[in-house]
Scaffold this motif. Structure first.
Motif, PDB file in Angstrom:
ATOM      1  N   ASN A 126      34.240  16.075  25.708  1.00 43.82           N
ATOM      2  CA  ASN A 126      33.808  16.832  24.530  1.00 43.82           C
ATOM      3  C   ASN A 126      34.719  18.021  24.265  1.00 43.82           C
ATOM      4  OD1 ASN A 126      31.600  15.399  23.478  1.00 43.82           O
ATOM      5  ND2 ASN A 126      30.329  16.098  25.179  1.00 43.82           N
ATOM      6  N   VAL A 127      35.132  18.694  25.334  1.00 43.51           N
ATOM      7  CA  VAL A 127      36.057  19.824  25.173  1.00 43.51           C
ATOM      8  C   VAL A 127      37.367  19.317  24.583  1.00 43.51           C
ATOM      9  CG1 VAL A 127      37.488  21.489  26.429  1.00 43.51           C
ATOM     10  CG2 VAL A 127      35.054  21.302  26.950  1.00 43.51           C
ATOM     11  N   GLN A 128      37.852  18.190  25.116  1.00 43.38           N
ATOM     12  CA  GLN A 128      39.115  17.647  24.601  1.00 43.38           C
ATOM     13  C   GLN A 128      39.012  17.323  23.109  1.00 43.38           C
ATOM     14  OE1 GLN A 128      40.383  13.891  26.231  1.00 43.38           O
ATOM     15  NE2 GLN A 128      42.520  14.262  25.704  1.00 43.38           N
ATOM     16  N   LYS A 129      37.869  16.715  22.717  1.00 35.75           N
ATOM     17  CA  LYS A 129      37.679  16.359  21.303  1.00 35.75           C
ATOM     18  C   LYS A 129      37.606  17.615  20.433  1.00 35.75           C
ATOM     19  CE  LYS A 129      35.428  12.576  20.730  1.00 35.75           C
ATOM     20  NZ  LYS A 129      34.332  11.584  20.693  1.00 35.75           N
ATOM     21  N   SER A 130      36.889  18.643  20.933  1.00 37.28           N
ATOM     22  CA  SER A 130      36.761  19.886  20.158  1.00 37.28           C
ATOM     23  C   SER A 130      38.116  20.567  20.003  1.00 37.28           C
ATOM     24  CB  SER A 130      35.784  20.841  20.849  1.00 37.28           C
ATOM     25  OG  SER A 130      34.520  20.235  20.950  1.00 37.28           O
ATOM     26  N   LEU A 131      38.914  20.561  21.090  1.00 30.22           N
ATOM     27  CA  LEU A 131      40.249  21.158  21.012  1.00 30.22           C
ATOM     28  C   LEU A 131      41.101  20.391  19.994  1.00 30.22           C
ATOM     29  CD1 LEU A 131      41.035  21.920  24.767  1.00 30.22           C
ATOM     30  CD2 LEU A 131      40.660  23.579  22.952  1.00 30.22           C
ATOM     31  N   GLU A 132      40.968  19.061  20.008  1.00 28.15           N
ATOM     32  CA  GLU A 132      41.736  18.227  19.077  1.00 28.15           C
ATOM     33  C   GLU A 132      41.384  18.578  17.634  1.00 28.15           C
ATOM     34  OE1 GLU A 132      41.619  14.055  20.283  1.00 28.15           O
ATOM     35  OE2 GLU A 132      42.018  13.539  18.178  1.00 28.15           O
ATOM     36  N   LEU A 133      40.100  18.797  17.369  1.00 29.45           N
ATOM     37  CA  LEU A 133      39.666  19.169  16.016  1.00 29.45           C
ATOM     38  C   LEU A 133      40.243  20.513  15.596  1.00 29.45           C
ATOM     39  CD1 LEU A 133      35.919  18.033  16.134  1.00 29.45           C
ATOM     40  CD2 LEU A 133      37.766  16.993  14.811  1.00 29.45           C
ATOM     41  N   LEU A 134      40.544  21.363  16.587  1.00 27.22           N
ATOM     42  CA  LEU A 134      41.159  22.663  16.302  1.00 27.22           C
ATOM     43  C   LEU A 134      42.682  22.568  16.262  1.00 27.22           C
ATOM     44  CD1 LEU A 134      38.976  24.902  18.658  1.00 27.22           C
ATOM     45  CD2 LEU A 134      38.948  24.934  16.167  1.00 27.22           C
TER      46      LEU A 134
ATOM     47  N   ALA B  44      46.369  19.958  21.142  1.00 27.64           N
ATOM     48  CA  ALA B  44      46.485  18.649  21.785  1.00 27.64           C
ATOM     49  C   ALA B  44      46.511  18.775  23.301  1.00 27.64           C
ATOM     50  CB  ALA B  44      47.747  17.950  21.301  1.00 27.64           C
ATOM     51  N   THR B  45      45.726  17.939  23.984  1.00 35.00           N
ATOM     52  CA  THR B  45      45.768  17.853  25.451  1.00 35.00           C
ATOM     53  C   THR B  45      45.776  16.373  25.831  1.00 35.00           C
ATOM     54  OG1 THR B  45      43.357  17.914  25.563  1.00 35.00           O
ATOM     55  CG2 THR B  45      44.498  20.011  25.854  1.00 35.00           C
ATOM     56  N   GLU B  46      46.353  16.056  26.980  1.00 36.22           N
ATOM     57  CA  GLU B  46      46.351  14.683  27.474  1.00 36.22           C
ATOM     58  C   GLU B  46      44.975  14.320  28.010  1.00 36.22           C
ATOM     59  OE1 GLU B  46      49.216  12.490  27.783  1.00 36.22           O
ATOM     60  OE2 GLU B  46      50.003  13.908  26.323  1.00 36.22           O
TER      61      GLU B  46
ATOM     62  N   HIS C  68      45.282  19.017  30.905  1.00 35.37           N
ATOM     63  CA  HIS C  68      46.611  18.423  31.083  1.00 35.37           C
ATOM     64  C   HIS C  68      47.349  18.545  29.769  1.00 35.37           C
ATOM     65  CE1 HIS C  68      44.580  16.825  34.629  1.00 35.37           C
ATOM     66  NE2 HIS C  68      45.776  16.744  35.152  1.00 35.37           N
ATOM     67  N   ILE C  69      48.360  19.407  29.774  1.00 31.61           N
ATOM     68  CA  ILE C  69      49.040  19.766  28.527  1.00 31.61           C
ATOM     69  C   ILE C  69      50.488  19.298  28.558  1.00 31.61           C
ATOM     70  CG2 ILE C  69      49.796  21.707  27.094  1.00 31.61           C
ATOM     71  CD1 ILE C  69      47.340  23.243  28.159  1.00 31.61           C
ATOM     72  N   GLU C  70      50.854  18.585  27.492  1.00 33.41           N
ATOM     73  CA  GLU C  70      52.240  18.125  27.318  1.00 33.41           C
ATOM     74  C   GLU C  70      53.054  19.278  26.740  1.00 33.41           C
ATOM     75  OE1 GLU C  70      53.708  14.626  27.118  1.00 33.41           O
ATOM     76  OE2 GLU C  70      55.542  15.788  26.799  1.00 33.41           O
ATOM     77  N   ALA C  71      54.066  19.718  27.478  1.00 30.61           N
ATOM     78  CA  ALA C  71      54.897  20.832  27.001  1.00 30.61           C
ATOM     79  C   ALA C  71      56.264  20.752  27.654  1.00 30.61           C
ATOM     80  CB  ALA C  71      54.224  22.161  27.325  1.00 30.61           C
ATOM     81  N   ASP C  72      57.233  21.467  27.082  1.00 33.64           N
ATOM     82  CA  ASP C  72      58.591  21.457  27.637  1.00 33.64           C
ATOM     83  C   ASP C  72      58.709  22.401  28.829  1.00 33.64           C
ATOM     84  OD1 ASP C  72      59.420  19.643  25.743  1.00 33.64           O
ATOM     85  OD2 ASP C  72      59.948  21.209  24.288  1.00 33.64           O
ATOM     86  N   THR C  73      57.974  23.511  28.782  1.00 32.44           N
ATOM     87  CA  THR C  73      58.078  24.518  29.844  1.00 32.44           C
ATOM     88  C   THR C  73      56.677  24.972  30.255  1.00 32.44           C
ATOM     89  OG1 THR C  73      58.079  26.342  28.261  1.00 32.44           O
ATOM     90  CG2 THR C  73      60.225  25.413  28.840  1.00 32.44           C
ATOM     91  N   THR C  74      56.597  25.649  31.403  1.00 29.13           N
ATOM     92  CA  THR C  74      55.294  26.185  31.823  1.00 29.13           C
ATOM     93  C   THR C  74      54.806  27.234  30.825  1.00 29.13           C
ATOM     94  OG1 THR C  74      56.405  27.821  33.214  1.00 29.13           O
ATOM     95  CG2 THR C  74      55.696  25.800  34.290  1.00 29.13           C
TER      96      THR C  74
END
Lengths: 86, 86
Positions: free
Chosen positions: A22-30, A33-35, B46-52
């Motif tokens: 749910n957190v991932q979906k809420s972040l996506e709506l904002l 992006a997270t894996e 888990h975040i996709e990024a180029d750097t920390t």
């Protein structure tokens, strides 16, 4: 000595982490992006004990009897060995 | 690279931690003594990024816009710099 003991309770691999999803979906709506997102519940117990081993034993008992459900949860325990002055 | 970023959201000092108090009371009823219990909510993003730094920026944005309420919460962000292979 009073030791701060950090207890982290997370879901076992394979158990659906609804809060994380749910957190991932809420972040996506904002537009963030997270894996993936994993939710973990952490408790910091301040335990009076003579040694770090004593504090760990108390924390293990707390996990076993209250904080974690062995069917769905894994837990880890980390004692701050520096402790705190009473 | 995908970085695991640990976000810890806790109540500011002075804000009543009802969950922590309840856990302490429940432990006491089980005969497990603690000086105090603090509850903390942790998310591993888990975040996709180029750097920390890039991963940290995304996590800060997530805290600011969703995960933490600045009125009552403090948060800390910890990036695992080793990252993960895609």
């Amino acid at each position: 000595m009073v030791y701060p003991v950090q207890v982290s309770v997370s879901l076992k691999p394979g158990v659906l982490d609804a809060e994380g999803k749910n957190v991932q979906k809420s972040l996506e709506l904002l537009g963030i992006a997270t894996e993936s997102v994993k939710s973990v519940k952490t408790y910091v117990l301040h335990i009076e004990a003579d040694t770090t081993d004593g504090a760990t034993t108390v924390a293990q008992e707390a996990c076993r009897r209250l904080l974690a459900n062995p069917v769905v949860h894994d837990y880890s325990i980390e004692v701050d060995a520096s402790g705190e002055a009473r």
